[in-house]
Design an enzyme around this catalytic site. Structure first.
Site, PDB file in Angstrom:
ATOM      1  N   LYS A   1      10.660   3.612  23.680  1.00 18.09           N
ATOM      2  CA  LYS A   1       9.598   4.740  24.609  1.00 18.09           C
ATOM      3  C   LYS A   1       9.247   4.413  25.790  1.00 18.09           C
ATOM      4  O   LYS A   1       8.379   4.900  26.542  1.00 18.09           O
ATOM      5  CB  LYS A   1       8.102   4.453  23.682  1.00 18.09           C
ATOM      6  CG  LYS A   1       8.401   4.835  22.153  1.00 18.09           C
ATOM      7  CD  LYS A   1       6.863   4.810  21.714  1.00 18.09           C
ATOM      8  CE  LYS A   1       6.784   3.419  21.049  1.00 18.09           C
ATOM      9  NZ  LYS A   1       5.193   3.531  20.608  1.00 18.09           N
TER      10      LYS A   1
ATOM     11  N   LYS B   1       8.080   1.427  26.908  1.00 21.01           N
ATOM     12  CA  LYS B   1       6.868   0.655  26.814  1.00 21.01           C
ATOM     13  C   LYS B   1       6.958  -0.802  27.009  1.00 21.01           C
ATOM     14  O   LYS B   1       8.008  -1.159  25.917  1.00 21.01           O
ATOM     15  CB  LYS B   1       5.938   0.984  25.794  1.00 21.01           C
ATOM     16  CG  LYS B   1       4.582   0.622  25.819  1.00 21.01           C
ATOM     17  CD  LYS B   1       3.762   1.541  24.877  1.00 21.01           C
ATOM     18  CE  LYS B   1       2.455   1.183  24.615  1.00 21.01           C
ATOM     19  NZ  LYS B   1       1.517   1.971  23.776  1.00 21.01           N
TER      20      LYS B   1
HETATM   21  N1  CTP Z   1      -7.448   3.080  20.060  1.00 18.22           N
HETATM   22  C1  CTP Z   1      -8.829   3.237  20.055  1.00 18.22           C
HETATM   23  N2  CTP Z   1      -9.886   3.197  20.871  1.00 18.22           N
HETATM   24  C2  CTP Z   1      -9.203   2.641  22.461  1.00 18.22           C
HETATM   25  C3  CTP Z   1      -7.795   2.031  22.266  1.00 18.22           C
HETATM   26  C4  CTP Z   1      -7.077   2.433  21.328  1.00 18.22           C
HETATM   27  O1  CTP Z   1      -9.164   3.693  19.010  1.00 18.22           O
HETATM   28  N3  CTP Z   1     -10.068   2.343  23.376  1.00 18.22           N
HETATM   29  C5  CTP Z   1      -6.579   3.448  19.084  1.00 18.22           C
HETATM   30  C6  CTP Z   1      -5.605   4.327  19.427  1.00 18.22           C
HETATM   31  O2  CTP Z   1      -6.143   5.566  19.488  1.00 18.22           O
HETATM   32  C7  CTP Z   1      -4.557   4.035  18.591  1.00 18.22           C
HETATM   33  C8  CTP Z   1      -4.745   2.446  18.290  1.00 18.22           C
HETATM   34  O3  CTP Z   1      -5.933   2.158  18.607  1.00 18.22           O
HETATM   35  O4  CTP Z   1      -4.754   4.370  17.086  1.00 18.22           O
HETATM   36  C9  CTP Z   1      -3.756   1.571  18.767  1.00 18.22           C
HETATM   37  O5  CTP Z   1      -3.479   1.997  20.132  1.00 18.22           O
HETATM   38  P1  CTP Z   1      -2.754   1.466  21.248  1.00 18.22           P
HETATM   39  O6  CTP Z   1      -1.753   2.323  21.962  1.00 18.22           O
HETATM   40  O7  CTP Z   1      -1.774   0.209  20.838  1.00 18.22           O
HETATM   41  O8  CTP Z   1      -3.635   0.819  22.214  1.00 18.22           O
HETATM   42  P2  CTP Z   1      -4.218   1.440  23.643  1.00 18.22           P
HETATM   43  O9  CTP Z   1      -5.429   0.543  24.234  1.00 18.22           O
HETATM   44  O10 CTP Z   1      -4.620   2.819  23.577  1.00 18.22           O
HETATM   45  O11 CTP Z   1      -2.729   1.206  24.557  1.00 18.22           O
HETATM   46  P3  CTP Z   1      -2.144   1.661  25.477  1.00 18.22           P
HETATM   47  O12 CTP Z   1      -3.101   1.706  26.747  1.00 18.22           O
HETATM   48  O13 CTP Z   1      -0.915   1.229  26.029  1.00 18.22           O
HETATM   49  O14 CTP Z   1      -1.811   3.161  25.323  1.00 18.22           O
END
Ligand code: CTP
Length: 159
Positions: A68, A70
Site C-alpha cells: 500500500k 505504507k
Molecule cells: N483510529 C481512531 N482514531 C484515531 C486514529 C485511528 O479511531 N485518532 C482507528 C482507525 O479509524 C482504524 C484503527 O484506529 O479503524 C487503526 O487505525 P490506523 O490506520 O492503524 O491508525 P492511524 O492513526 O489512523 O494511522 P495513519 O495515520 O497511518 O492512517
C-alpha cells in the site's frame, strides 16, 4: 441477513438488530496497522470490546503495508505483541490481503465488523455476512501526525 444496511454507529436506530446479531454471534472484528500505538487506537478497541464478548484484531503485516506504499515505524511482530497485551483484544490475526475479510468473518463467526470513520462506507458490502459499523475517530491524534511531530522535533533539535 441480506439487505442489512451498514451503519455509522446508529445504535439508537439499529441497536436492537445489532444487539440481536451480537447475542447470536458475539464476536467483533476490526483491522488496522496500529503503528505507534496511541490513544485513538485504545479508545476504538475499548468501545468495540464493550459491544460484544470477543474482539479480534487483524493487524496489517509489513508486507501488506509495503504493497500500500505504507512504511511502519514498529515492525509487525512488535505491533502484534502490543495488541496482544491490550486488555480489550481477545485475539490478533495477520492482515495479509484486502480480500481475506469475508473468509475471516465466516471462520470466526463474526457478528459485527467495525472500523473507524475514516473507512466509512468502504466495507458496506460485507453486510450480507454480518453487521458493519464505523465508529467516530478520536480527534487530533493519528500515527501520521505522530510521525510528523517526531520529524519536526528532530529538525528543531538539529537547528
Ligand atoms: N483510529 C481512531 N482514531 C484515531 C486514529 C485511528 O479511531 N485518532 C482507528 C482507525 O479509524 C482504524 C484503527 O484506529 O479503524 C487503526 O487505525 P490506523 O490506520 O492503524 O491508525 P492511524 O492513526 O489512523 O494511522 P495513519 O495515520 O497511518 O492512517
Amino acid at each position: 441477513m441480506a439487505g442489512r444496511k451498514a451503519t455509522f454507529f446508529h445504535l439508537s436506530e439499529r441497536g436492537g438488530l445489532i444487539m440481536q446479531t451480537l447475542h447470536d454471534n458475539p464476536t467483533i472484528i476490526t483491522y488496522g496497522t496500529f503503528d505507534l500505538f496511541h490513544v485513538g487506537h485504545i479508545r476504538l478497541l475499548r468501545r468495540l470490546s464493550a459491544l460484544g464478548k470477543r474482539l479480534i484484531v487483524g493487524c496489517s503485516t509489513d508486507e501488506f503495508n509495503e504493497g500500500k506504499g505504507k512504511r511502519t515505524a514498529i515492525p509487525y511482530h512488535h505491533r502484534v505483541e502490543i495488541l496482544q497485551s491490550c486488555r480489550y483484544v481477545s485475539k490478533v490475526i495477520p492482515e495479509n490481503s484486502w480480500d481475506q475479510k469475508r473468509r475471516d468473518i465466516v471462520k470466526y463467526k463474526v457478528g459485527l465488523f467495525a472500523m473507524g470513520s475514516d473507512w466509512a462506507g468502504k466495507f458496506d458490502e460485507l453486510n450480507d455476512l454480518c453487521d458493519v459499523i464505523y465508529l467516530p475517530r478520536t480527534q487530533d491524534v493519528s500515527t501520521t501526525e505522530l510521525k510528523e511531530l517526531i520529524q519536526r522535533m528532530r529538525v528543531d533539535k538539529v537547528a
